[in-house]
Design a protein around this motif. Structure first.
Motif, PDB file in Angstrom:
ATOM      1  N   ASP A   1       0.853  -1.180   0.000  1.00 52.48           N
ATOM      2  CA  ASP A   1       0.000   0.000   0.000  1.00 52.48           C
ATOM      3  C   ASP A   1       0.890   1.231   0.000  1.00 52.48           C
ATOM      4  OD1 ASP A   1      -1.794   2.028   0.517  1.00 52.48           O
ATOM      5  OD2 ASP A   1      -2.090   1.487   2.620  1.00 52.48           O
ATOM      6  N   PHE A   2       0.825   2.023  -1.087  1.00 49.86           N
ATOM      7  CA  PHE A   2       1.690   3.206  -1.131  1.00 49.86           C
ATOM      8  C   PHE A   2       1.180   4.307  -0.212  1.00 49.86           C
ATOM      9  CE2 PHE A   2      -1.439   4.687  -4.260  1.00 49.86           C
ATOM     10  CZ  PHE A   2      -1.552   6.015  -3.922  1.00 49.86           C
ATOM     11  N   ALA A   3      -0.108   4.270   0.147  1.00 52.68           N
ATOM     12  CA  ALA A   3      -0.715   5.374   0.896  1.00 52.68           C
ATOM     13  C   ALA A   3      -0.555   5.175   2.397  1.00 52.68           C
ATOM     14  CB  ALA A   3      -2.190   5.518   0.520  1.00 52.68           C
ATOM     15  N   MET A   4       0.681   5.004   2.845  1.00 59.08           N
ATOM     16  CA  MET A   4       0.952   4.821   4.271  1.00 59.08           C
ATOM     17  C   MET A   4       1.133   6.184   4.941  1.00 59.08           C
ATOM     18  SD  MET A   4       0.956   1.534   4.800  1.00 59.08           S
ATOM     19  CE  MET A   4       1.911   1.188   6.270  1.00 59.08           C
ATOM     20  N   ASP A   5       0.587   6.327   6.131  1.00 56.87           N
ATOM     21  CA  ASP A   5       0.794   7.534   6.920  1.00 56.87           C
ATOM     22  C   ASP A   5       0.545   7.181   8.382  1.00 56.87           C
ATOM     23  OD1 ASP A   5      -1.976   7.468   7.292  1.00 56.87           O
ATOM     24  OD2 ASP A   5      -2.365   8.924   5.721  1.00 56.87           O
ATOM     25  N   ASN A   6       0.458   8.168   9.212  1.00 56.39           N
ATOM     26  CA  ASN A   6       0.354   7.922  10.656  1.00 56.39           C
ATOM     27  C   ASN A   6      -0.957   7.267  11.057  1.00 56.39           C
ATOM     28  OD1 ASN A   6       1.606   8.170  13.219  1.00 56.39           O
ATOM     29  ND2 ASN A   6       0.171   9.824  13.743  1.00 56.39           N
ATOM     30  N   ARG A   7      -1.936   7.213  10.130  1.00 56.11           N
ATOM     31  CA  ARG A   7      -3.213   6.580  10.440  1.00 56.11           C
ATOM     32  C   ARG A   7      -3.267   5.125   9.998  1.00 56.11           C
ATOM     33  NH1 ARG A   7      -6.813  11.233   7.678  1.00 56.11           N
ATOM     34  NH2 ARG A   7      -5.076  11.062   6.234  1.00 56.11           N
ATOM     35  N   SER A   8      -2.203   4.637   9.380  1.00 60.09           N
ATOM     36  CA  SER A   8      -2.220   3.277   8.859  1.00 60.09           C
ATOM     37  C   SER A   8      -2.121   2.261   9.985  1.00 60.09           C
ATOM     38  CB  SER A   8      -1.070   3.063   7.879  1.00 60.09           C
ATOM     39  OG  SER A   8      -1.205   3.920   6.767  1.00 60.09           O
ATOM     40  N   LEU A   9      -2.879   1.170   9.847  1.00 58.49           N
ATOM     41  CA  LEU A   9      -2.890   0.106  10.848  1.00 58.49           C
ATOM     42  C   LEU A   9      -2.155  -1.139  10.374  1.00 58.49           C
ATOM     43  CD1 LEU A   9      -6.646   0.445  11.831  1.00 58.49           C
ATOM     44  CD2 LEU A   9      -4.700   1.253  13.144  1.00 58.49           C
ATOM     45  N   SER A  10      -2.009  -1.296   9.063  1.00 64.66           N
ATOM     46  CA  SER A  10      -1.328  -2.472   8.532  1.00 64.66           C
ATOM     47  C   SER A  10      -0.802  -2.150   7.147  1.00 64.66           C
ATOM     48  CB  SER A  10      -2.289  -3.665   8.457  1.00 64.66           C
ATOM     49  OG  SER A  10      -3.357  -3.388   7.575  1.00 64.66           O
ATOM     50  N   ARG A  11       0.151  -2.966   6.687  1.00 67.34           N
ATOM     51  CA  ARG A  11       0.725  -2.751   5.355  1.00 67.34           C
ATOM     52  C   ARG A  11      -0.296  -3.088   4.283  1.00 67.34           C
ATOM     53  NH1 ARG A  11       3.739  -5.637   1.500  1.00 67.34           N
ATOM     54  NH2 ARG A  11       3.506  -7.553   2.679  1.00 67.34           N
ATOM     55  N   LEU A  12      -1.028  -4.164   4.474  1.00 69.00           N
ATOM     56  CA  LEU A  12      -2.084  -4.570   3.564  1.00 69.00           C
ATOM     57  C   LEU A  12      -3.339  -4.908   4.366  1.00 69.00           C
ATOM     58  CD1 LEU A  12      -0.157  -6.914   1.096  1.00 69.00           C
ATOM     59  CD2 LEU A  12      -1.016  -4.625   0.626  1.00 69.00           C
ATOM     60  N   GLN A  13      -4.435  -4.988   3.676  1.00 67.75           N
ATOM     61  CA  GLN A  13      -5.684  -5.266   4.359  1.00 67.75           C
ATOM     62  C   GLN A  13      -5.692  -6.681   4.944  1.00 67.75           C
ATOM     63  OE1 GLN A  13      -8.618  -4.210   1.361  1.00 67.75           O
ATOM     64  NE2 GLN A  13      -8.767  -2.172   2.196  1.00 67.75           N
ATOM     65  N   LYS A  14      -6.173  -6.770   6.167  1.00 67.14           N
ATOM     66  CA  LYS A  14      -6.270  -8.053   6.857  1.00 67.14           C
ATOM     67  C   LYS A  14      -7.489  -8.814   6.358  1.00 67.14           C
ATOM     68  CE  LYS A  14      -7.217  -9.918  11.468  1.00 67.14           C
ATOM     69  NZ  LYS A  14      -7.545  -9.566  12.870  1.00 67.14           N
ATOM     70  N   VAL A  15      -7.346 -10.143   6.240  1.00 69.66           N
ATOM     71  CA  VAL A  15      -8.437 -11.013   5.810  1.00 69.66           C
ATOM     72  C   VAL A  15      -8.627 -12.102   6.858  1.00 69.66           C
ATOM     73  CG1 VAL A  15      -9.295 -12.559   4.005  1.00 69.66           C
ATOM     74  CG2 VAL A  15      -7.873 -10.575   3.389  1.00 69.66           C
ATOM     75  N   ASP A  16      -9.883 -12.342   7.268  1.00 67.95           N
ATOM     76  CA  ASP A  16     -10.197 -13.341   8.285  1.00 67.95           C
ATOM     77  C   ASP A  16     -11.317 -14.239   7.751  1.00 67.95           C
ATOM     78  OD1 ASP A  16     -10.586 -14.820  10.569  1.00 67.95           O
ATOM     79  OD2 ASP A  16     -11.435 -13.194  11.761  1.00 67.95           O
ATOM     80  N   VAL A  17     -10.969 -15.470   7.390  1.00 70.65           N
ATOM     81  CA  VAL A  17     -11.948 -16.411   6.851  1.00 70.65           C
ATOM     82  C   VAL A  17     -12.701 -17.057   7.999  1.00 70.65           C
ATOM     83  CG1 VAL A  17     -12.307 -18.489   5.458  1.00 70.65           C
ATOM     84  CG2 VAL A  17     -10.522 -16.833   4.821  1.00 70.65           C
ATOM     85  N   LYS A  18     -14.017 -16.840   8.050  1.00 73.14           N
ATOM     86  CA  LYS A  18     -14.853 -17.381   9.124  1.00 73.14           C
ATOM     87  C   LYS A  18     -15.442 -18.749   8.768  1.00 73.14           C
ATOM     88  CE  LYS A  18     -14.741 -13.638  11.780  1.00 73.14           C
ATOM     89  NZ  LYS A  18     -14.146 -13.632  13.139  1.00 73.14           N
ATOM     90  N   LYS A  19     -15.939 -18.881   7.534  1.00 74.79           N
ATOM     91  CA  LYS A  19     -16.580 -20.129   7.135  1.00 74.79           C
ATOM     92  C   LYS A  19     -16.578 -20.254   5.622  1.00 74.79           C
ATOM     93  CE  LYS A  19     -20.896 -22.791   7.394  1.00 74.79           C
ATOM     94  NZ  LYS A  19     -22.295 -22.846   7.903  1.00 74.79           N
ATOM     95  N   VAL A  20     -16.288 -21.461   5.141  1.00 80.95           N
ATOM     96  CA  VAL A  20     -16.429 -21.798   3.732  1.00 80.95           C
ATOM     97  C   VAL A  20     -17.015 -23.202   3.670  1.00 80.95           C
ATOM     98  CG1 VAL A  20     -15.281 -22.161   1.525  1.00 80.95           C
ATOM     99  CG2 VAL A  20     -14.475 -20.355   3.070  1.00 80.95           C
ATOM    100  N   ALA A  21     -18.238 -23.331   3.213  1.00 82.36           N
ATOM    101  CA  ALA A  21     -18.909 -24.629   3.155  1.00 82.36           C
ATOM    102  C   ALA A  21     -18.368 -25.456   1.992  1.00 82.36           C
ATOM    103  CB  ALA A  21     -20.414 -24.428   3.004  1.00 82.36           C
ATOM    104  N   PRO A  22     -18.441 -26.781   2.094  1.00 84.48           N
ATOM    105  CA  PRO A  22     -18.025 -27.627   0.970  1.00 84.48           C
ATOM    106  C   PRO A  22     -18.758 -27.240  -0.308  1.00 84.48           C
ATOM    107  CG  PRO A  22     -18.419 -28.956   2.926  1.00 84.48           C
ATOM    108  CD  PRO A  22     -18.883 -27.563   3.265  1.00 84.48           C
TER     109      PRO A  22
END
Length: 580
Positions: A126-147
């Protein structure tokens, strides 16, 4: 014919510069074909082309192998037109900063060939880093994926703050040129891995004062040709997943501020949501309008038709506007105003703020769909809390909305709610109805489904034209309606989300769409917990079983900065990517 397999480790090279081949000789060919070029158009760094070197190649199938035991394979056929367009075999769906294994089968002069390539990709950031940034890239959290859903791919249309701020403005306090955030657009698989990335610098210039290079990149909408349409500021686009543009155009003269939506018509024309420059109001004032014009632009860039909603609807209707949460109006977020209602002043300055009258944000059209059965358009107007169908004759066909505030002519077009047996449902003028029926409030994406119904993302702000006692009483829904135009009625046939309450509430942005191939309702709540401090905004990808309402897929994605919404998400169909 005997099949054979070649294993090749290819040093992938970037797209070549216009330099002398005598000084910089091309990379050696890979396998029976040509070179491998990573990011051939400078747009999508996780893509590549295996050049065919003018050879007789046909019947191509590509498999990008998943990472590890649970990695998701991406497979697709490549048609002859795609081979010609890219002068080679397009490779989509690789991992970032990784030596990807890519299996390719094809016929060379009619003889079957199978090859395995190892293609190194660059890191993404992410080029748009500044003092408000929380991570380098967006976090992904997989909760459920059905067969059965493991091979799904989701394109996320998101944003991040421009470190320089929204520093572009018109000479006068009008228009929406300050509607400007750097893009975050990517494809995520069901393991939470990034499999495609839009190079931010390729399409957005954070340092430019040229408005043609700025704006909020919005509205990725899949076509049946494997491409996506979208808008950004003063331009509209159609692009495939390799980064090849089939349309990259500035709005016609006299119009500005394309945002939210561009959709391709069956004849190839584009419907674009824009605004009018130098609009002469009835009182003689000249203004730039806000999000209230629909343009039809043909394939040669000529303006075919215009829907001026100031003339078709009523820009003075304020019943919904005065009930909005002032803390979140589209992507303008102010956490200190959460739960307070918007103040509407009749003599307020013109510009991008909620208000009545041409030159203010009275309509806020955030989606367009086209109905080929009668050559009409279907619009979602956030600030009227209305889904509206309008014909080619510029007359309203019907309105799905509460009755309060419509003028006499438009009131006749408001549909009557009915139950499954056609019995009328009683509703107050402010939209409180008996039974399970409800209207949509500050909604997004009113889409015509394959079943002929209308699916809408009911955000739920200002429900029944009021703010509840507590913000936690709000909720968002995926909802589906069936319209009977002859009888002037509307039936709610399906809904989901009310039962999930405030934890699923998405005050702005978002999308829902019926998916016939899986019989699911796909949706993306793009602004969950947008007021919550100290974290990125949660976006929730869901696929809900249409019959049982069981959750088949749930994946959370987070913005890199707090209080920044995502916009939409879309399903990427592997089978349609390059299959002409």
């Amino acid at each position: 014919m005997k099949k054979f397999k070649i294993s090749i480790v290819a040093l992938a090279v970037s797209a070549p510069l216009a330099l002398s081949a005598a000084v910089f000789p091309p990379a050696p060919p890979a396998g029976d074909l040509g070179r491998i070029i990573v990011n051939p158009y400078g747009i999508a760094p996780l893509s590549a082309v295996i050049e065919t070197n003018n050879k007789n190649v046909s019947d191509v199938e590509v498999i990008v192998k998943g990472k590890g035991k649970k990695g998701v394979d991406i497979s697709y056929d490549v048609g002859p037109q795609s081979l010609l367009t890219h002068d080679g075999i397009p490779v989509f769906g690789m991992y970032a900063d990784f030596r990807n294994t890519v299996e390719v089968s094809y016929k060379l002069d009619g003889k079957p060939v199978q090859e395995t390539y190892t293609i190194q990709t660059p890191a993404i950031s992410d080029f748009a880093m500044d003092n408000r940034s929380l991570s380098r890239l967006q976090k992904v959290d997989v909760k459920k994926v059905a067969p059965g859903f493991e091979d799904r791919l989701y394109l996320v249309n998101s944003f991040t703050f421009n470190p320089n701020g929204s520093d572009i403005a018109w000479r006068s306090n009008t228009g929406a040129a300050g509607f400007d955030q750097a893009p975050h657009v990517y494809v995520v698989d069901t393991e939470g891995e990034f499999r495609w990335w839009l190079d931010q610098n390729s399409i957005y210039d954070a340092n430019s004062r040229d408005i043609d290079k700025r704006g909020s990149l919005m509205g990725f909408r899949a076509t049946d040709k494997g491409t996506f349409t979208f808008v950004q500021g003063q331009k509209f686009f159609e692009m495939d997943m390799m980064g090849h543009f089939s349309r990259n155009e500035i709005l016609p003269r006299g119009y500005q501020d394309a945002s939210h939506e561009a959709v391709k018509m069956p004849n190839g024309d584009m419907l674009v949501r824009a605004a009018k420059t130098n609009y002469l109001r009835p009182d003689g004032t000249v203004v730039h309008t806000i999000r209230d014009h629909i343009l039809q632009v043909d394939q040669e860039g000529k303006l075919v038709d215009v829907w001026d909603l100031n003339k078709i609807l009523d820009p003075m209707r304020d019943n919904v506007l005065v009930s909005l949460d002032a803390g979140a109006v589209c992507m303008n977020v102010d956490t200190e105003l959460e739960g307070e209602t918007v103040k509407i002043e009749p003599d307020a300055p013109y510009g991008d703020l909620p208000g009545v009258g041409t030159g203010r944000n009275w309509a806020h059209i955030n989606s367009i769909d086209y109905d080929p059965s009668d050559d009409s358009i279907i619009l979602s107007s956030r600030h009227q809390a209305a889904v509206i169908k309008i014909g080619r004759n510029k007359e309203v066909t019907w309105i799905i909305a509460a009755r309060a505030g419509w003028n006499d002519q438009l009131a006749e077009k408001v549909l009557q709610p009915v139950d499954s047996k056609g019995k009328k449902i009683k509703c107050t003028d402010n939209g409180k109805c008996e039974g399970d029926f409800d209207f949509t409030w500050t909604q997004h994406t009113a889409f015509l489904s394959s079943k002929g119904t209308i699916t809408v993302l009911d955000n739920g702000d200002g429900r029944h034209m009021e703010q509840p006692a507590l913000p936690s009483m709000k909720y968002t829904r995926f909802v589906e309606y069936k319209v009977n135009e002859k009888k002037g009625t509307v039936e709610q046939v399906w809904e989901y989300g009310k039962e999930r309450g405030y934890e699923w509430y998405s005050p702005i942005t978002s999308v829902t769409e019926y998916r016939p191939e899986t019989d699911t309702m796909f949706g993306f709540n793009g602004s969950i917990e947008i007021f919550k401090p100290g974290q990125g905004t949660r976006g929730k990808i869901n696929e809900i079983d249409y019959k049982t309402k069981d959750v088949k897929v749930e994946i959370d994605v987070f913005t890199t900065k707090p209080h920044v919404p995502h916009y939409r998400a879309s399903i990427v169909e592997q089978v349609n990517l390059f299959n002409d």
